[in-house]
Design a protein around this motif. Structure first.
Motif, mmCIF file in Angstrom:
data_model
loop_
_atom_site.group_PDB
_atom_site.id
_atom_site.type_symbol
_atom_site.label_atom_id
_atom_site.label_comp_id
_atom_site.label_asym_id
_atom_site.label_seq_id
_atom_site.Cartn_x
_atom_site.Cartn_y
_atom_site.Cartn_z
ATOM 1 N N SER A 171 8.037 2.960 11.832
ATOM 2 C CA SER A 171 7.364 2.890 10.529
ATOM 3 C C SER A 171 8.220 2.150 9.520
ATOM 4 O O SER A 171 7.714 1.382 8.703
ATOM 5 N N VAL A 172 9.543 2.357 9.570
ATOM 6 C CA VAL A 172 10.438 1.646 8.657
ATOM 7 C C VAL A 172 10.405 0.155 8.949
ATOM 8 O O VAL A 172 10.283 -0.683 8.053
ATOM 9 N N PHE A 173 10.491 -0.193 10.238
ATOM 10 C CA PHE A 173 10.481 -1.602 10.622
ATOM 11 C C PHE A 173 9.154 -2.265 10.243
ATOM 12 O O PHE A 173 9.128 -3.370 9.704
ATOM 13 N N SER A 174 8.047 -1.580 10.498
ATOM 14 C CA SER A 174 6.728 -2.134 10.183
ATOM 15 C C SER A 174 6.589 -2.405 8.697
ATOM 16 O O SER A 174 6.021 -3.419 8.279
ATOM 17 N N TYR A 175 7.114 -1.486 7.895
ATOM 18 C CA TYR A 175 7.021 -1.662 6.448
ATOM 19 C C TYR A 175 7.907 -2.806 5.969
ATOM 20 O O TYR A 175 7.463 -3.685 5.224
ATOM 21 N N LEU A 176 9.164 -2.818 6.417
ATOM 22 C CA LEU A 176 10.120 -3.774 5.880
ATOM 23 C C LEU A 176 9.814 -5.207 6.295
ATOM 24 O O LEU A 176 10.117 -6.147 5.554
ATOM 25 N N LEU B 72 1.640 1.957 5.557
ATOM 26 C CA LEU B 72 2.902 1.251 5.745
ATOM 27 C C LEU B 72 2.991 -0.024 4.944
ATOM 28 O O LEU B 72 4.043 -0.617 4.845
ATOM 29 N N SER B 73 1.903 -0.474 4.358
ATOM 30 C CA SER B 73 1.943 -1.641 3.483
ATOM 31 C C SER B 73 1.328 -1.288 2.149
ATOM 32 O O SER B 73 0.206 -0.797 2.086
ATOM 33 N N SER B 74 2.080 -1.538 1.097
ATOM 34 C CA SER B 74 1.576 -1.198 -0.230
ATOM 35 C C SER B 74 0.395 -2.070 -0.624
ATOM 36 O O SER B 74 -0.325 -1.766 -1.564
ATOM 37 N N GLU B 75 0.167 -3.186 0.099
ATOM 38 C CA GLU B 75 -0.939 -4.070 -0.224
ATOM 39 C C GLU B 75 -2.153 -3.832 0.668
ATOM 40 O O GLU B 75 -3.196 -4.445 0.495
ATOM 41 N N SER B 76 -2.020 -2.957 1.655
ATOM 42 C CA SER B 76 -3.096 -2.780 2.630
ATOM 43 C C SER B 76 -4.333 -2.152 2.014
ATOM 44 O O SER B 76 -4.258 -1.216 1.241
ATOM 45 N N LYS B 77 -5.477 -2.701 2.384
ATOM 46 C CA LYS B 77 -6.755 -2.131 1.957
ATOM 47 C C LYS B 77 -7.479 -1.525 3.155
ATOM 48 O O LYS B 77 -8.623 -1.112 3.063
ATOM 49 N N GLN B 78 -6.806 -1.516 4.310
ATOM 50 C CA GLN B 78 -7.403 -0.950 5.510
ATOM 51 C C GLN B 78 -6.764 0.412 5.784
ATOM 52 O O GLN B 78 -5.557 0.554 5.786
ATOM 53 N N PHE B 79 -7.607 1.404 6.034
ATOM 54 C CA PHE B 79 -7.111 2.755 6.267
ATOM 55 C C PHE B 79 -7.618 3.219 7.627
ATOM 56 O O PHE B 79 -8.822 3.205 7.884
#
Length: 351
Positions: A120-125, A10-17
């Motif tokens: 998921s949309v809210f979390s991303y935005l 959900l985050s393009s910068e996330s390094k946690q999976f």
């Protein structure tokens, strides 16, 4: 036909999976990425997890439509020998145009998210620079509240007829050819994805509509929002602005009266002639003259268009208690008497 599953962070910068993310990956023998240099690509490489790269070069956000179409067809071809998972960073519908292309060309695409779609949309935005987000219930959708410049999610469908009614209401704000995502709920947070036009949605089967969980409408560019008053306001602001039209900048409220009169007379003529096309066009021309006048008034610091709206909204509300407040007025004569009484009270209060 084999299935293409879209799985995303959900985050393009996330390094946690999360463990859920990797559990889904491990259920698929073939994993496809758009870039080996993404956080996910580096993570899979470090764990020696096998994956394929889509196309000959890394896909970028600014890829041309033809390049995206080619990549989409490559992904579909890769599913010919078995189910595949396409893993993306970021939200698959908001920042992954390729997913839209694939869903349009392939009849069995699923989204596998870690939470319900609207969440998921809210979390991303909330973590990204974006145009805004609206979450609207399908049961009492008012098209006037839909902001076409924002990401719009509509949920809580109650029946196939409810889906059809929503689509028809959306056609008041969007063109029939406008493409959006319809999500049919599967198990957990997995969704069947249909990417289609509003017109095509009206042609879906009863069974397909029965499964509808949410719809997602991406934001429109300003020049696409041709059914919006705010678009006209934007255009008028640009035309009357410092870098706008030279002629209109030389006008004032008095010099524009002749044009307001001309447009009004042409509107009256169109109505009297039952000329529907000109009736519609001349209404627009009168509206432009009104916006020219409010633009001048605002520049001269008299009042704004919003002040005009406030004035007229309060007046309409105040003068129709028989509509809004349950006051009894069932004949034209009773309405006229009520109207005169309200106007007298308004005059008294202004003294």
């Amino acid at each position: 036909m084999n299935k293409i599953t879209i799985i995303s962070l959900l985050s393009s910068e996330s390094k946690q999976f999360s463990s859920v993310f990797f559990e889904v990956l491990k259920k698929h023998q073939r994993v496809v990425l758009s870039s080996p240099s993404s956080p996910l690509g580096r993570k899979l490489t470090a764990e020696k997890y096998p994956y394929e790269i889509l196309g000959e070069k890394t896909l970028q956000k600014n890829q041309s439509s033809d390049e995206l179409e080619k990549a989409a067809r490559q992904l579909i071809c890769s599913s010919a020998s078995g189910n595949v998972v396409y893993a993306v960073a970021g939200h698959p519908l908001i920042n992954e145009t390729l997913v839209q292309k694939v869903a349009k060309l392939h009849s069995h695409v699923e989204l596998n998210l870690e939470q319900p779609f609207e969440d998921s949309v809210f979390s991303y935005l909330k973590n990204e620079e974006a145009e805004g987000f609206q979450l609207l219930p399908a049961c009492h959708l008012n098209p006037d509240t839909v902001q076409t410049s924002q990401h719009v999610v509509i949920n809580r469908f109650s029946s196939p007829d409810n889906v059809r009614r929503v689509v028809l209401k959306l056609k008041e704000k969007y063109s029939a050819e406008y493409e959006f995502a319809l999500l049919a709920k599967r198990e957990g947070c997995t969704y069947r994805l249909y990417w289609l036009s509003l017109q095509e949605a009206l042609e879906l089967t009863e069974e397909e509509l029965e499964q509808a969980d949410s719809v997602y409408l991406p934001p429109m560019d300003t020049d696409e929002q041709v059914r919006s008053l705010s678009t006209l306001q934007f255009y008028i602001d640009e035309v009357t602005g410092p870098e706008g039209d030279v002629w209109i900048r030389e006008q004032n409220a008095h010099s524009l009266i002749q044009y307001l009169r001309e447009e009004t007379e042409e509107l009256v003529e169109a109505i009297q002639n039952n000329d529907r096309e000109n009736w519609k066009e001349e209404l627009g021309d009168v509206l432009v003259q009104i916006l020219y006048q409010t633009s001048i008034a605002e520049k001269e610091k008299h009042f704004s268009f919003e002040d005009v709206l406030e004035e007229v909204n309060r007046k309409i509300r105040r003068r129709h208690p028989h509509v809004f407040d349950g006051v009894e007025a069932t004949t034209p004569e009773e309405v006229d008497a009520l109207w005169q009484k309200i106007k007298q009270e308004e005059k008294r209060q202004r003294k």
